[in-house]
Design a protein around this motif. Structure first.
Motif, short mmCIF file in Angstrom:
data_model
loop_
_atom_site.label_atom_id
_atom_site.label_comp_id
_atom_site.label_asym_id
_atom_site.label_seq_id
_atom_site.Cartn_x
_atom_site.Cartn_y
_atom_site.Cartn_z
N ARG A 13 42.11 35.47 125.99
CA ARG A 13 42.66 34.13 125.74
C ARG A 13 41.91 33.37 124.65
O ARG A 13 42.47 32.48 124.03
N LYS A 14 40.66 33.71 124.40
CA LYS A 14 39.85 32.95 123.44
C LYS A 14 39.67 33.62 122.09
O LYS A 14 39.46 32.93 121.10
N MET A 15 39.73 34.95 122.04
CA MET A 15 39.45 35.62 120.76
C MET A 15 40.17 36.94 120.62
O MET A 15 40.64 37.51 121.59
N LEU A 16 40.23 37.38 119.36
CA LEU A 16 40.78 38.68 119.00
C LEU A 16 39.70 39.41 118.23
O LEU A 16 39.09 38.83 117.33
N GLN A 17 39.43 40.65 118.58
CA GLN A 17 38.44 41.44 117.85
C GLN A 17 39.07 42.77 117.47
O GLN A 17 39.65 43.46 118.29
N VAL A 18 38.96 43.09 116.17
CA VAL A 18 39.41 44.37 115.64
C VAL A 18 38.26 44.91 114.82
O VAL A 18 37.85 44.28 113.84
N GLY A 19 37.70 46.04 115.21
CA GLY A 19 36.56 46.59 114.48
C GLY A 19 35.39 45.62 114.54
O GLY A 19 34.98 45.20 115.61
N TYR A 20 34.89 45.23 113.37
CA TYR A 20 33.75 44.31 113.30
C TYR A 20 34.16 42.85 113.24
O TYR A 20 33.34 41.96 113.33
N SER A 21 35.43 42.58 113.06
CA SER A 21 35.91 41.22 112.84
C SER A 21 36.39 40.57 114.12
O SER A 21 37.05 41.20 114.94
#
Length: 101
Positions: free
Chosen positions: A54-62
């Motif tokens: 709900r608070k963040m999206l992470q793909v790889g290092y980002s």
């Protein structure tokens, strides 16, 4: 750390694997690093690392803050992201975080 953005700024713009390898090799020579101990792990190091809540999206290092936006799709398994899309999504999130997009 200049190695953090070599893939994003230089390598990803090249079309052939041979040219990409030449740029990586040139970087290693100029900055005195070896393939065994690179300054920055290659984009495949995290491979298929993908996380969304709900608070963040992470793909790889980002990572990218979702702010106040809430969707029914908050679980990674509910999203269809192909493994081959990961480096591109990582690059887009990096550009957004840097204010380049």
């Amino acid at each position: 750390d200049p190695g953090m953005f070599v893939e994003l700024i230089y390598v990803s713009r090249l079309r052939t694997p041979d040219l990409r390898l030449k740029v990586r090799t040139l970087f290693e020579v100029v900055f005195s690093c070896s393939s065994d101990n690179p300054l920055y792990p290659p984009p495949t190091a995290l491979g298929s690392h993908f996380h969304v809540n709900r608070k963040m999206l992470q793909v790889g290092y980002s990572t990218f803050s979702r702010g106040n936006f809430h969707s029914a799709l908050t679980e990674a398994h509910a999203l269809d992201v192909l493994h081959g899309q990961m480096p591109f999504l990582d690059a887009v999130l990096t550009c957004i975080n840097m204010g380049w997009l």
